[in-house]
Enzyme design. Sequence first.
Site, PDB file in Angstrom:
ATOM      1  N   ARG A  19      49.546  42.755  44.509  1.00 17.06           N
ATOM      2  CA  ARG A  19      48.684  41.608  44.850  1.00 17.06           C
ATOM      3  C   ARG A  19      48.839  40.424  43.888  1.00 17.06           C
ATOM      4  NH1 ARG A  19      43.102  44.532  45.342  1.00 17.06           N
ATOM      5  NH2 ARG A  19      44.262  46.150  44.255  1.00 17.06           N
ATOM      6  N   LYS A  26      52.518  44.069  36.612  1.00 18.38           N
ATOM      7  CA  LYS A  26      51.189  43.471  36.426  1.00 18.38           C
ATOM      8  C   LYS A  26      50.713  43.466  34.977  1.00 18.38           C
ATOM      9  CE  LYS A  26      47.491  45.677  38.027  1.00 18.38           C
ATOM     10  NZ  LYS A  26      46.543  46.105  39.092  1.00 18.38           N
ATOM     11  N   GLN A  79      56.657  57.498  35.522  1.00 17.38           N
ATOM     12  CA  GLN A  79      56.166  58.162  36.729  1.00 17.38           C
ATOM     13  C   GLN A  79      57.024  57.646  37.893  1.00 17.38           C
ATOM     14  OE1 GLN A  79      52.394  56.841  38.258  1.00 17.38           O
ATOM     15  NE2 GLN A  79      51.915  58.822  39.173  1.00 17.38           N
ATOM     16  N   GLY A  84      49.000  59.075  42.298  1.00 17.56           N
ATOM     17  CA  GLY A  84      47.600  59.081  41.896  1.00 17.56           C
ATOM     18  C   GLY A  84      47.423  59.175  40.392  1.00 17.56           C
ATOM     19  N   THR A  85      46.193  58.864  39.953  1.00 19.16           N
ATOM     20  CA  THR A  85      45.914  58.790  38.518  1.00 19.16           C
ATOM     21  C   THR A  85      46.030  60.157  37.833  1.00 19.16           C
ATOM     22  OG1 THR A  85      43.576  58.848  39.139  1.00 19.16           O
ATOM     23  CG2 THR A  85      44.488  56.706  38.544  1.00 19.16           C
ATOM     24  N   ASN A 175      32.566  54.396  38.193  1.00 17.68           N
ATOM     25  CA  ASN A 175      33.564  54.939  37.279  1.00 17.68           C
ATOM     26  C   ASN A 175      34.479  53.819  36.780  1.00 17.68           C
ATOM     27  OD1 ASN A 175      35.421  56.603  35.964  1.00 17.68           O
ATOM     28  ND2 ASN A 175      36.587  56.971  37.856  1.00 17.68           N
ATOM     29  N   ASN A 365      55.669  11.480   1.473  1.00 18.63           N
ATOM     30  CA  ASN A 365      55.076  10.705   2.553  1.00 18.63           C
ATOM     31  C   ASN A 365      56.158  10.388   3.587  1.00 18.63           C
ATOM     32  OD1 ASN A 365      52.542   8.895   3.216  1.00 18.63           O
ATOM     33  ND2 ASN A 365      54.382   7.748   3.724  1.00 18.63           N
ATOM     34  N   SER A 393      59.515   3.986   7.281  1.00 17.58           N
ATOM     35  CA  SER A 393      59.368   4.130   8.731  1.00 17.58           C
ATOM     36  C   SER A 393      60.704   4.072   9.442  1.00 17.58           C
ATOM     37  CB  SER A 393      58.488   2.998   9.263  1.00 17.58           C
ATOM     38  OG  SER A 393      57.194   3.146   8.734  1.00 17.58           O
ATOM     39  N   ARG A 428      71.129   0.713   6.450  1.00 16.18           N
ATOM     40  CA  ARG A 428      70.818  -0.056   7.651  1.00 16.18           C
ATOM     41  C   ARG A 428      71.636  -1.343   7.598  1.00 16.18           C
ATOM     42  NH1 ARG A 428      64.911  -1.225   5.133  1.00 16.18           N
ATOM     43  NH2 ARG A 428      65.512  -2.927   3.772  1.00 16.18           N
TER      44      ARG A 428
HETATM   45  C1  UD1 Z   1      40.385  54.152  39.937  1.00 17.07           C
HETATM   46  C2  UD1 Z   1      39.435  55.357  39.949  1.00 17.07           C
HETATM   47  C3  UD1 Z   1      38.048  54.893  40.389  1.00 17.07           C
HETATM   48  C4  UD1 Z   1      37.557  53.805  39.460  1.00 17.07           C
HETATM   49  C5  UD1 Z   1      38.559  52.666  39.423  1.00 17.07           C
HETATM   50  C6  UD1 Z   1      38.146  51.673  38.336  1.00 17.07           C
HETATM   51  C7  UD1 Z   1      40.783  57.326  40.517  1.00 17.07           C
HETATM   52  C8  UD1 Z   1      41.165  58.285  41.559  1.00 17.07           C
HETATM   53  N1  UD1 Z   1      39.942  56.361  40.858  1.00 17.07           N
HETATM   54  O1  UD1 Z   1      40.515  53.714  41.284  1.00 17.07           O
HETATM   55  O2  UD1 Z   1      37.144  55.980  40.359  1.00 17.07           O
HETATM   56  O3  UD1 Z   1      36.287  53.324  39.899  1.00 17.07           O
HETATM   57  O4  UD1 Z   1      39.878  53.137  39.075  1.00 17.07           O
HETATM   58  O5  UD1 Z   1      38.987  50.533  38.326  1.00 17.07           O
HETATM   59  O6  UD1 Z   1      41.213  57.460  39.383  1.00 17.07           O
HETATM   60  N2  UD1 Z   1      48.221  54.399  38.270  1.00 17.07           N
HETATM   61  C9  UD1 Z   1      49.418  54.932  37.885  1.00 17.07           C
HETATM   62  N3  UD1 Z   1      50.014  55.843  38.690  1.00 17.07           N
HETATM   63  C10 UD1 Z   1      49.455  56.249  39.864  1.00 17.07           C
HETATM   64  C11 UD1 Z   1      48.234  55.678  40.253  1.00 17.07           C
HETATM   65  C12 UD1 Z   1      47.636  54.757  39.419  1.00 17.07           C
HETATM   66  O7  UD1 Z   1      49.952  54.614  36.817  1.00 17.07           O
HETATM   67  O8  UD1 Z   1      50.064  57.079  40.543  1.00 17.07           O
HETATM   68  C13 UD1 Z   1      47.579  53.421  37.376  1.00 17.07           C
HETATM   69  C14 UD1 Z   1      47.503  52.038  37.989  1.00 17.07           C
HETATM   70  O9  UD1 Z   1      48.618  51.262  37.653  1.00 17.07           O
HETATM   71  C15 UD1 Z   1      46.232  51.491  37.365  1.00 17.07           C
HETATM   72  C16 UD1 Z   1      45.362  52.725  37.183  1.00 17.07           C
HETATM   73  O10 UD1 Z   1      46.242  53.817  37.174  1.00 17.07           O
HETATM   74  O11 UD1 Z   1      46.470  50.917  36.098  1.00 17.07           O
HETATM   75  C17 UD1 Z   1      44.303  52.871  38.259  1.00 17.07           C
HETATM   76  O12 UD1 Z   1      44.896  53.077  39.521  1.00 17.07           O
HETATM   77  P1  UD1 Z   1      44.320  52.400  40.832  1.00 17.07           P
HETATM   78  O13 UD1 Z   1      45.174  52.807  41.977  1.00 17.07           O
HETATM   79  O14 UD1 Z   1      44.113  50.964  40.605  1.00 17.07           O
HETATM   80  O15 UD1 Z   1      42.925  53.146  40.966  1.00 17.07           O
HETATM   81  P2  UD1 Z   1      41.666  52.671  41.777  1.00 17.07           P
HETATM   82  O16 UD1 Z   1      41.854  52.954  43.211  1.00 17.07           O
HETATM   83  O17 UD1 Z   1      41.295  51.302  41.384  1.00 17.07           O
END
Ligand code: UD1
Length: 454
Positions: A19, A26, A79, A84-85, A175, A365, A393, A428
Site C-alpha cells: 500500500r 516499507k 522468510q 503469518g506472524t 493487540n 573573516n 569580498s 585582479r
Molecule cells: C497483527 C496482529 C493483530 C494486531 C495487529 C497490530 C497477528 C495474527 N495479528 O495483525 O492482532 O492487532 O498486528 O498492528 O499477529 N509479517 C511478516 N511475515 C508474515 C506476516 C507478517 O514478517 O508472514 C510482519 C509484517 O511485515 C508486519 C507484521 O509482521 O511488520 C504484522 O503483520 P500484519 O500482516 O501487518 O498483521 P496485522 O494483520 O496487521
Amino acid sequence: MPKREPIAVVVLAAGKGTRMRSDFPKVLHKAAGRTLLGHVLHSAAEAKPERTVVISGPEMPEVGEEARSIVPEAAIAIQDKRQGTGHAVGMAKDGLKGFEGTVLVLYGDVPLIRPETILALAQAVSEESPLAVLGFSAANPTGYGRLIQNRAGKLIAIREELDTTVDERRIDLCNSGFIAIKAKLLWELLPRITNDNAKHEYYLTDLVGLTVGQGRQVALAEWPEAEAHGVNTRAQLAQIEGLLQTRYRQEAMDNGATLIDPASVFLSADTEIGKDVTIEPHVVIGPHVKIGDDVEILAFSHIEGATIANGVRVGPFARLRPGADIGKNAHIGNFVEIKKAKIGEGAKANHLTYIGDARIGARSNIGAGTITCNYDGFEKHVTEIGADVFVGSNTALVAPVSVGDGSNIAAGSVITQNVHNDALAIARGQQTVKPGWAKKYRELKKAKKQKGKR
Ligand code: UD1
Ligand code: CA
C-alpha cells in the site's frame, strides 16, 4: 536489584508494504530522518538485548544492511513466503539457538514504541505469566486483533478481526502485536499453531490461547494508543512524522532549547541540542546534527550532518551540509553554504559564500561572495585558510590552495597560488583611470542628439 533475565529481540520486517506503492521495502521509509526499522531497533537497543534477529523478506537485502548498520551483530533471517506472524517468528529459531531468556517480538512498521515500553513489556513476563502481551484501548478498534478477557479480567485469547463474533468486535482493547515470551515456551508452543483461521495464516496471537490452555497466565501490559500507530500508507507515514516531530520538539524544549515556533522546526531522531539554544521559525535539521550550548539558529536555515560548537550563530538562510564543523562563537550568515569544512573559533562568514572541502582558522573573516572552487569537474580539492586571515569580498579560491596565517586577500581576487603568512595577495585586473573621459563622452552624445533634432 535482582539480576534481569536476558532479552532477545525479534523484529518482523518481511512485509513488502504494497500500500506504500513503492519500490522500497516499507520498513526502509523514513520518518524524522530515520528508517521505520531504525526507530524500532534504536528503541530496542536500550533494552540491551543479548541477541537481535530481524526477519526480512526475499529480495530485500537492504533491510538486513540497514539493521546491521544499527545493530552490527544482528542476525538476519529470511522468510521466503509470508505465512503469518507466527510463521515469521519461527524463522528466528537459528538466530536464537541456545538463548534461554525472554524473547520480545516487535514489528518493523510500528516505530513510535519507546524504550520504556519495551522494558515494561519484558518485565511483565514472570514464572507465573511466561507470556506478556502489549495492548492498547483503541478509539476505533477496526482492523486490530481483540484481546479477550474472562470474567476475572484475565487474558484468555486474541481474536483477529476476521475471526471475531459480533460481541467480540465491540471490544476496544486491542493487540499491538508486540509480545514478550520465555524462549522455552515459545519453541514449545510455536509448532502447535495452526492456520485454521479466516486468512489461513499461522497467527502468533494463538500463543495466548495455547498458554492459557496449559493452565498458565498471560500478562497484559498497556500502552497509549498514540504509540501503537503502524505505517501502511504514505498518509500514515506523514502522520507518524508529525507525531515524532511533536515528541522531539518537546524533548528539545525540556532540555533547555527555545523553539519560537515549534511547529515550523523539523528535527531528526538523532538531533542533539544543547542548553540555551534558540531556534527561530522555519528551520530544518536533517540527520546527524550536533548543536552545542548558547547557539542561535536563525530563521530559514537548513542543516544536516553538521557539528555546531557553543556560542555559534547560524543564519538566517544558511545551509550547513554534511561535514560542516563550526567552531566556538563562529558566525555563519545569510546565503552561506558550508560543506565538509572546519570553521575555526570565532571565524565569520556573514554573507553569500560557498565554503566546501576547506579548513578555516580561528578569527578569520570571509568576505561576501567568497567561493572555494573545490571541484575541477573531476575531483574535489582542499582550500586551507589560516588564522586571522582577511578574505576580501568576491574572492575565488581555486583549490588546492592555501592561505597563510594573518594574510590579507584583496577583494575580487582569483587566488590560484599559495599565499604566505602575513602577506597581501592581489589577483585582479589593474584599474585604469582616464580623467575627464566620462564628461567628454556625455557631451559628445548630447551634441549628437541635438544635431538630430534640428
Ligand atoms: C497483527 C496482529 C493483530 C494486531 C495487529 C497490530 C497477528 C495474527 N495479528 O495483525 O492482532 O492487532 O498486528 O498492528 O499477529 N509479517 C511478516 N511475515 C508474515 C506476516 C507478517 O514478517 O508472514 C510482519 C509484517 O511485515 C508486519 C507484521 O509482521 O511488520 C504484522 O503483520 P500484519 O500482516 O501487518 O498483521 P496485522 O494483520 O496487521
Ligand atoms: Ca499491520
